[in-house]
Design a protein around this motif. Structure first.
Motif, PDB file in Angstrom:
ATOM      1  N   ASP A  42       0.852  -1.188   0.000  1.00 39.98           N
ATOM      2  CA  ASP A  42       0.000   0.000   0.000  1.00 39.98           C
ATOM      3  C   ASP A  42       0.892   1.244   0.000  1.00 39.98           C
ATOM      4  O   ASP A  42       1.043   1.947   1.000  1.00 39.98           O
ATOM      5  CB  ASP A  42      -0.909  -0.007   1.229  1.00 39.98           C
ATOM      6  CG  ASP A  42      -1.862   1.189   1.249  1.00 39.98           C
ATOM      7  OD1 ASP A  42      -2.061   1.809   0.183  1.00 39.98           O
ATOM      8  OD2 ASP A  42      -2.380   1.500   2.338  1.00 39.98           O
ATOM      9  N   THR A  43       1.516   1.504  -1.152  1.00 34.92           N
ATOM     10  CA  THR A  43       2.426   2.642  -1.312  1.00 34.92           C
ATOM     11  C   THR A  43       2.137   3.329  -2.638  1.00 34.92           C
ATOM     12  O   THR A  43       1.263   2.893  -3.399  1.00 34.92           O
ATOM     13  CB  THR A  43       3.895   2.188  -1.289  1.00 34.92           C
ATOM     14  OG1 THR A  43       4.125   1.296  -2.403  1.00 34.92           O
ATOM     15  CG2 THR A  43       4.228   1.458   0.012  1.00 34.92           C
ATOM     16  N   ILE A  44       2.879   4.351  -2.957  1.00 38.54           N
ATOM     17  CA  ILE A  44       2.639   5.175  -4.138  1.00 38.54           C
ATOM     18  C   ILE A  44       2.676   4.360  -5.433  1.00 38.54           C
ATOM     19  O   ILE A  44       1.928   4.631  -6.369  1.00 38.54           O
ATOM     20  CB  ILE A  44       3.650   6.347  -4.196  1.00 38.54           C
ATOM     21  CG1 ILE A  44       3.293   7.304  -5.338  1.00 38.54           C
ATOM     22  CG2 ILE A  44       5.079   5.832  -4.310  1.00 38.54           C
ATOM     23  CD1 ILE A  44       4.122   8.574  -5.326  1.00 38.54           C
ATOM     24  N   ASP A  45       3.550   3.349  -5.495  1.00 37.94           N
ATOM     25  CA  ASP A  45       3.646   2.536  -6.716  1.00 37.94           C
ATOM     26  C   ASP A  45       3.675   1.037  -6.422  1.00 37.94           C
ATOM     27  O   ASP A  45       4.006   0.238  -7.294  1.00 37.94           O
ATOM     28  CB  ASP A  45       4.881   2.941  -7.540  1.00 37.94           C
ATOM     29  CG  ASP A  45       6.179   2.880  -6.732  1.00 37.94           C
ATOM     30  OD1 ASP A  45       6.226   2.118  -5.749  1.00 37.94           O
ATOM     31  OD2 ASP A  45       7.130   3.593  -7.084  1.00 37.94           O
ATOM     32  N   GLY A  46       3.325   0.671  -5.188  1.00 39.15           N
ATOM     33  CA  GLY A  46       3.266  -0.737  -4.818  1.00 39.15           C
ATOM     34  C   GLY A  46       4.556  -1.320  -4.286  1.00 39.15           C
ATOM     35  O   GLY A  46       4.567  -2.427  -3.753  1.00 39.15           O
ATOM     36  N   THR A  47       5.675  -0.570  -4.431  1.00 38.05           N
ATOM     37  CA  THR A  47       6.957  -1.055  -3.923  1.00 38.05           C
ATOM     38  C   THR A  47       7.253  -0.422  -2.567  1.00 38.05           C
ATOM     39  O   THR A  47       6.696   0.619  -2.212  1.00 38.05           O
ATOM     40  CB  THR A  47       8.106  -0.759  -4.905  1.00 38.05           C
ATOM     41  OG1 THR A  47       8.258   0.661  -5.068  1.00 38.05           O
ATOM     42  CG2 THR A  47       7.820  -1.402  -6.259  1.00 38.05           C
ATOM     43  N   GLY A  48       8.130  -1.064  -1.804  1.00 37.27           N
ATOM     44  CA  GLY A  48       8.425  -0.618  -0.451  1.00 37.27           C
ATOM     45  C   GLY A  48       8.992   0.794  -0.405  1.00 37.27           C
ATOM     46  O   GLY A  48       9.785   1.195  -1.275  1.00 37.27           O
ATOM     47  N   VAL A  49       8.583   1.550   0.592  1.00 37.48           N
ATOM     48  CA  VAL A  49       9.039   2.936   0.779  1.00 37.48           C
ATOM     49  C   VAL A  49       9.982   2.986   1.972  1.00 37.48           C
ATOM     50  O   VAL A  49       9.669   2.487   3.050  1.00 37.48           O
ATOM     51  CB  VAL A  49       7.845   3.886   1.000  1.00 37.48           C
ATOM     52  CG1 VAL A  49       8.312   5.253   1.492  1.00 37.48           C
ATOM     53  CG2 VAL A  49       7.042   4.021  -0.286  1.00 37.48           C
ATOM     54  N   ARG A  50      11.148   3.611   1.760  1.00 39.33           N
ATOM     55  CA  ARG A  50      12.146   3.727   2.820  1.00 39.33           C
ATOM     56  C   ARG A  50      12.693   5.151   2.879  1.00 39.33           C
ATOM     57  O   ARG A  50      12.607   5.909   1.922  1.00 39.33           O
ATOM     58  CB  ARG A  50      13.310   2.743   2.585  1.00 39.33           C
ATOM     59  CG  ARG A  50      12.906   1.276   2.594  1.00 39.33           C
ATOM     60  CD  ARG A  50      12.470   0.809   3.958  1.00 39.33           C
ATOM     61  NE  ARG A  50      12.112  -0.606   3.993  1.00 39.33           N
ATOM     62  CZ  ARG A  50      10.889  -1.077   3.829  1.00 39.33           C
ATOM     63  NH1 ARG A  50       9.883  -0.240   3.579  1.00 39.33           N
ATOM     64  NH2 ARG A  50      10.640  -2.369   3.908  1.00 39.33           N
TER      65      ARG A  50
END
Length: 330
Positions: free
Chosen positions: A222-230
């Motif tokens: 559940d992020t801006i483009d589906g990939t992990g946010v760090r």
């Protein structure tokens, strides 16, 4: 100050040694070289024009480590030494618990015996677990999602308890986020053994042709483009945070997030690397990796207020410096 740096030839440790030397401190390094190279000492000397005393010792070897304390009079300790790969910790939990916890306990034991009251611990944002972002130091810690994170949380508890009992002891817990980049000289940076566990060195090795393509673990978060946010932080900024922490240490326990306060997704970082270095990074989407969470970024306002520290270098600098180091170390 004369400062003991465990893991001082490693990625973050070596950059911190450079910044300590630049600020006029003396440094003694203890490292077993399990994930670093002895040549790093020459590179530190080339950057700073200063030598550091080095002992090849595993921090879990108490008798050998005590000889370092008897040979030197320390005023502070910065403890980096430890295993750090999330995925590996899931597969080899006992190895992580033994190494990371025993090393901390032995160091604290010797610190108390030899009256070294300033102790900076290399902690991690993983101690927050799968919490609400941004992570802030006062929030309740949830269960960590992997053994690596648990060793950091447990080490924090050990240090907090010591600081409660010993009113002269200063436990500084630095919860940092995702260190990337390299020294601007291109002489020191992240040089992992085998296939990298962390994203940025993986990207740079794909760029250099060492690896065929990047594996992106999951695109259904559940992020801006589906990939992990760090929250990516330049390693030089992170190193300067350690210097500020030990210089401004006070008795008791102090906890600080060291991060930029901004979240960047995996795909955004790939694109930034491509744009900064005029390269193309091939990648494929694969299954999620065990122990990962969707979002992780900091509220770093406390460090700014109390340590007068904040990040100065951005994603562009991180990508440029990483690629310069990679090219220098092909």
């Amino acid at each position: 100050m004369n400062i003991l740096v465990t893991g001082g030839t490693g990625y973050i440790g070596s950059h911190t040694v450079v910044e300590l030397l630049n600020k006029g401190h003396s440094v003694v390094i203890v490292d077993n070289l399990s994930n670093s190279k002895i040549e790093t000492l020459d590179k530190i000397k080339e950057i700073t024009e200063k030598k550091v005393k080095f002992y090849k010792i595993d921090v879990t070897e108490e008798e050998k480590l005590e000889e370092v304390f008897t040979d030197n009079k320390f005023e502070g300790i910065i403890h980096f030494a430890g295993f750090k790969a999330v995925g590996e910790s899931v597969k080899k939990p006992l190895m992580y618990y033994y190494n990371n916890l025993v090393s901390t306990m032995i160091l604290v034991k010797l610190a108390e015996k030899y009256s070294v009251n300033k102790f900076v611990f290399s902690s991690s944002a993983t101690v927050y677990g799968d919490n609400e972002v941004p992570f802030v130091e006062t929030m309740k810690l949830l269960e960590t999602t992997n053994p690596y994170g648990e060793t950091k949380a447990m080490s924090e508890r050990i240090l907090k308890d010591i600081a409660k009992e010993d009113l002269n002891f200063s436990a500084i817990l630095l919860r940092y986020f995702n260190p990337v980049g390299a020294h601007k000289s291109g002489l020191i940076g992240e040089l992992p053994s085998g296939i990298p566990n962390n994203l940025m060195p993986y990207i740079s090795q794909v760029a250099s042709g060492k690896l065929e393509k990047l594996r992106v673990f999951g695109n259904d978060y559940d992020t801006i483009d589906g990939t992990g946010v760090r929250d990516y932080i330049h390693v030089v900024d992170l190193a300067k945070g350690h210097v500020a922490a030990i210089e401004k240490s006070k008795s008791g326990t102090s906890i600080y997030n060291l991060g930029s306060g901004r979240g960047t997704s995996v795909l955004e970082l790939i694109k930034a690397f491509e744009n900064a270095n005029n390269l193309k990074i091939p990648y494929e989407i694969v299954e999620r990796r065990s122990g990962d969470i969707a979002k992780c970024y900091a509220d770093a306002s406390k460090a700014k207020k109390e340590l007068d520290w904040e990040t100065e270098l951005g994603i562009y600098d991180m990508c440029k410096d990483t690629w310069k180091f990679e090219k220098n170390n092909k």
